[in-house]
Design a protein around this motif. Sequence first.
Motif, PDB file in Angstrom:
ATOM      1  N   SER A 127     120.219  63.999  53.442  1.00  0.00           N
ATOM      2  CA  SER A 127     120.335  63.559  52.052  1.00  0.00           C
ATOM      3  C   SER A 127     119.582  64.504  51.119  1.00  0.00           C
ATOM      4  CB  SER A 127     119.800  62.128  51.902  1.00  0.00           C
ATOM      5  OG  SER A 127     119.794  61.736  50.544  1.00  0.00           O
ATOM      6  N   LEU A 128     118.377  64.902  51.504  1.00  0.00           N
ATOM      7  CA  LEU A 128     117.598  65.828  50.675  1.00  0.00           C
ATOM      8  C   LEU A 128     118.268  67.201  50.586  1.00  0.00           C
ATOM      9  CD1 LEU A 128     113.957  64.974  51.824  1.00  0.00           C
ATOM     10  CD2 LEU A 128     114.976  64.512  49.586  1.00  0.00           C
ATOM     11  N   ILE A 129     118.855  67.633  51.706  1.00  0.00           N
ATOM     12  CA  ILE A 129     119.578  68.907  51.693  1.00  0.00           C
ATOM     13  C   ILE A 129     120.760  68.821  50.735  1.00  0.00           C
ATOM     14  CG2 ILE A 129     120.987  70.492  53.074  1.00  0.00           C
ATOM     15  CD1 ILE A 129     119.223  69.710  55.486  1.00  0.00           C
ATOM     16  N   SER A 130     121.513  67.740  50.823  1.00  0.00           N
ATOM     17  CA  SER A 130     122.674  67.539  49.955  1.00  0.00           C
ATOM     18  C   SER A 130     122.265  67.507  48.486  1.00  0.00           C
ATOM     19  CB  SER A 130     123.392  66.243  50.341  1.00  0.00           C
ATOM     20  OG  SER A 130     124.494  66.005  49.511  1.00  0.00           O
ATOM     21  N   GLN A 131     121.161  66.827  48.183  1.00  0.00           N
ATOM     22  CA  GLN A 131     120.676  66.764  46.805  1.00  0.00           C
ATOM     23  C   GLN A 131     120.302  68.151  46.272  1.00  0.00           C
ATOM     24  OE1 GLN A 131     117.518  63.787  46.328  1.00  0.00           O
ATOM     25  NE2 GLN A 131     118.408  62.647  48.041  1.00  0.00           N
ATOM     26  N   SER A 132     119.920  69.040  47.178  1.00  0.00           N
ATOM     27  CA  SER A 132     119.505  70.396  46.784  1.00  0.00           C
ATOM     28  C   SER A 132     120.668  71.376  46.777  1.00  0.00           C
ATOM     29  CB  SER A 132     118.423  70.907  47.746  1.00  0.00           C
ATOM     30  OG  SER A 132     117.324  70.027  47.776  1.00  0.00           O
ATOM     31  N   ARG A 133     121.847  70.910  47.172  1.00  0.00           N
ATOM     32  CA  ARG A 133     123.018  71.785  47.256  1.00  0.00           C
ATOM     33  C   ARG A 133     124.204  71.223  46.467  1.00  0.00           C
ATOM     34  NH1 ARG A 133     121.127  76.669  48.641  1.00  0.00           N
ATOM     35  NH2 ARG A 133     119.907  76.641  50.571  1.00  0.00           N
ATOM     36  N   GLY A 134     123.904  70.551  45.363  1.00  0.00           N
ATOM     37  CA  GLY A 134     124.981  70.064  44.500  1.00  0.00           C
ATOM     38  C   GLY A 134     125.848  69.005  45.133  1.00  0.00           C
ATOM     39  N   GLY A 135     125.269  68.201  46.032  1.00  0.00           N
ATOM     40  CA  GLY A 135     126.026  67.130  46.675  1.00  0.00           C
ATOM     41  C   GLY A 135     126.701  67.535  47.965  1.00  0.00           C
ATOM     42  N   LYS A 136     126.528  68.781  48.378  1.00  0.00           N
ATOM     43  CA  LYS A 136     127.105  69.269  49.630  1.00  0.00           C
ATOM     44  C   LYS A 136     125.971  69.717  50.552  1.00  0.00           C
ATOM     45  CE  LYS A 136     129.314  72.326  47.249  1.00  0.00           C
ATOM     46  NZ  LYS A 136     130.174  73.481  46.845  1.00  0.00           N
ATOM     47  N   LEU A 137     126.295  69.960  51.812  1.00  0.00           N
ATOM     48  CA  LEU A 137     125.280  70.454  52.723  1.00  0.00           C
ATOM     49  C   LEU A 137     125.045  71.950  52.563  1.00  0.00           C
ATOM     50  CD1 LEU A 137     125.862  68.494  56.066  1.00  0.00           C
ATOM     51  CD2 LEU A 137     124.076  68.162  54.338  1.00  0.00           C
ATOM     52  N   TYR A 138     125.981  72.638  51.887  1.00  0.00           N
ATOM     53  CA  TYR A 138     125.773  74.063  51.626  1.00  0.00           C
ATOM     54  C   TYR A 138     126.534  74.495  50.401  1.00  0.00           C
ATOM     55  CZ  TYR A 138     125.273  79.091  52.237  1.00  0.00           C
ATOM     56  OH  TYR A 138     124.960  80.422  52.052  1.00  0.00           O
ATOM     57  N   ASP A 139     125.887  75.307  49.601  1.00  0.00           N
ATOM     58  CA  ASP A 139     126.501  75.902  48.419  1.00  0.00           C
ATOM     59  C   ASP A 139     126.252  77.402  48.488  1.00  0.00           C
ATOM     60  OD1 ASP A 139     127.438  76.698  45.983  1.00  0.00           O
ATOM     61  OD2 ASP A 139     126.033  75.529  44.783  1.00  0.00           O
ATOM     62  N   SER A 140     127.314  78.177  48.607  1.00  0.00           N
ATOM     63  CA  SER A 140     127.176  79.626  48.778  1.00  0.00           C
ATOM     64  C   SER A 140     127.120  80.376  47.453  1.00  0.00           C
ATOM     65  CB  SER A 140     128.352  80.164  49.607  1.00  0.00           C
ATOM     66  OG  SER A 140     129.584  79.913  48.945  1.00  0.00           O
ATOM     67  N   SER A 141     127.041  79.669  46.344  1.00  0.00           N
ATOM     68  CA  SER A 141     127.055  80.317  45.032  1.00  0.00           C
ATOM     69  C   SER A 141     125.854  81.242  44.860  1.00  0.00           C
ATOM     70  CB  SER A 141     127.027  79.271  43.912  1.00  0.00           C
ATOM     71  OG  SER A 141     128.120  78.387  44.020  1.00  0.00           O
ATOM     72  N   PHE A 142     126.098  82.407  44.273  1.00  0.00           N
ATOM     73  CA  PHE A 142     125.012  83.313  43.945  1.00  0.00           C
ATOM     74  C   PHE A 142     124.027  82.602  43.022  1.00  0.00           C
ATOM     75  CE2 PHE A 142     128.006  87.190  44.440  1.00  0.00           C
ATOM     76  CZ  PHE A 142     127.763  87.193  45.794  1.00  0.00           C
ATOM     77  N   GLY A 143     122.751  82.841  43.236  1.00  0.00           N
ATOM     78  CA  GLY A 143     121.721  82.227  42.424  1.00  0.00           C
ATOM     79  C   GLY A 143     121.277  80.871  42.930  1.00  0.00           C
ATOM     80  N   GLN A 144     122.034  80.284  43.868  1.00  0.00           N
ATOM     81  CA  GLN A 144     121.704  78.960  44.395  1.00  0.00           C
ATOM     82  C   GLN A 144     121.471  78.960  45.897  1.00  0.00           C
ATOM     83  OE1 GLN A 144     121.147  76.372  42.550  1.00  0.00           O
ATOM     84  NE2 GLN A 144     121.919  77.117  40.597  1.00  0.00           N
ATOM     85  N   ARG A 145     122.148  79.853  46.608  1.00  0.00           N
ATOM     86  CA  ARG A 145     122.171  79.722  48.070  1.00  0.00           C
ATOM     87  C   ARG A 145     120.812  79.939  48.734  1.00  0.00           C
ATOM     88  NH1 ARG A 145     124.977  85.043  50.595  1.00  0.00           N
ATOM     89  NH2 ARG A 145     124.224  86.614  49.136  1.00  0.00           N
ATOM     90  N   MET A 146     119.920  80.713  48.103  1.00  0.00           N
ATOM     91  CA  MET A 146     118.612  80.958  48.711  1.00  0.00           C
ATOM     92  C   MET A 146     117.582  79.882  48.349  1.00  0.00           C
ATOM     93  SD  MET A 146     119.110  83.631  50.510  1.00  0.00           S
ATOM     94  CE  MET A 146     119.970  85.198  50.643  1.00  0.00           C
ATOM     95  N   SER A 147     117.656  79.365  47.123  1.00  0.00           N
ATOM     96  CA  SER A 147     116.600  78.468  46.636  1.00  0.00           C
ATOM     97  C   SER A 147     117.057  77.054  46.336  1.00  0.00           C
ATOM     98  CB  SER A 147     115.966  79.056  45.378  1.00  0.00           C
ATOM     99  OG  SER A 147     116.954  79.275  44.374  1.00  0.00           O
ATOM    100  N   GLY A 148     118.376  76.822  46.219  1.00  0.00           N
ATOM    101  CA  GLY A 148     118.877  75.482  45.939  1.00  0.00           C
ATOM    102  C   GLY A 148     118.663  75.063  44.497  1.00  0.00           C
TER     103      GLY A 148
END
Length: 351
Positions: free
Chosen positions: A284-305
């Motif tokens: 749940s915490l991972i999802s909250q840090s990834r825009g509601g998904k378990l992974y977000d590959s977007s530049f600017g987000q993928r390293m720090s969430g």
Amino acid sequence: MQAHAIKGRGVSGNPHNRYHSLHSVGDDGDVGEIKLLSTDIIEQTAKTVIARNQSPDVPHSQSVNPYAGCEHGCVYCYARPTHAYHDLSPGLDFETKIIAKTNVSECFSREISKEAYKAKPILIGANTDPYQPVEQRLELTRQLLEVCLEKSHPVSLITKSALIERDLDLLEQLAQKGLCSVRISVTTLDNQLKRKMEPRTASGQARLAAVSKLAERGIPTGVLVAPIIPSINDSELEAILEAAKHAGAISATYILLRLPLEVKELFSTWLETHYPQRAKHVLSLISQSRGGKLYDSSFGQRMSGEGVFADMISKRFLLACNKLGLKVAHSDKLNCDLFSASKPNQQMSLF
């Protein structure tokens, strides 16, 4: 789905290779039992070895990986999905079938000797650890460092292995010319957690000892706190940074857990196996840090969430670094002016 842990291995099975149209399952619907758990080294001859990228999230523009797959067996490793390119599974195959590019130093030397090549820092270990166990025998990483020293080519390394101490002689010579820097990855100081999460790696204490030995030889060394996993190791952030500073690290950075492709399934199964009572909370915490998904590959987000948890980690990290006097840096400035390609003579012999 809960699975049985396999001693000395990070995951419990081989998920389906996404490039295969067919796969086999047992009568009960589960993937068949993996019986052979020894490590196989697959020697390959590479045609090219320098990989280039233009990602704004990555501080290096080119890298070399002497190995594909990694026996360290870190369950969270974002490089696991790349094993599918080799017709292998990102699961147990990734940590038991290691591909070694036996001609990596010759290829590297040839590529940087091309007329059009411009020297830029090369990162060794961007994908898999260049000092994993097989390196002790094959010495492919050492051979790359020898080429860098011979041609005065700037180089950085990332590792979580104490085996890097073997190459202190080369690293010291490179550092004296401003040609190298090292990042030691420290995930946890808890050996019990380490054995579950990254079973064939050096202990956190051994990695910090490596930081000390590198720093004593004048080699610019930083610590990479990665990955930070909610409710698993995030509580250790300040302790790791303090221990790294005490060991001689001059800089630090961190990466929030990344779960691309098959790693999502592997990590979720690992949580259910080792931490079933908190698995849902962690995800749940991972999802909250990834825009509601378990992974977000977007530049600017993928390293720090993003979001509350990711912002809290960022603030804690910066506060601790400021307090300890650690530079916040992903890489060090290296000297590119000394590079000497020693390009081969292109003229054909008369006789």
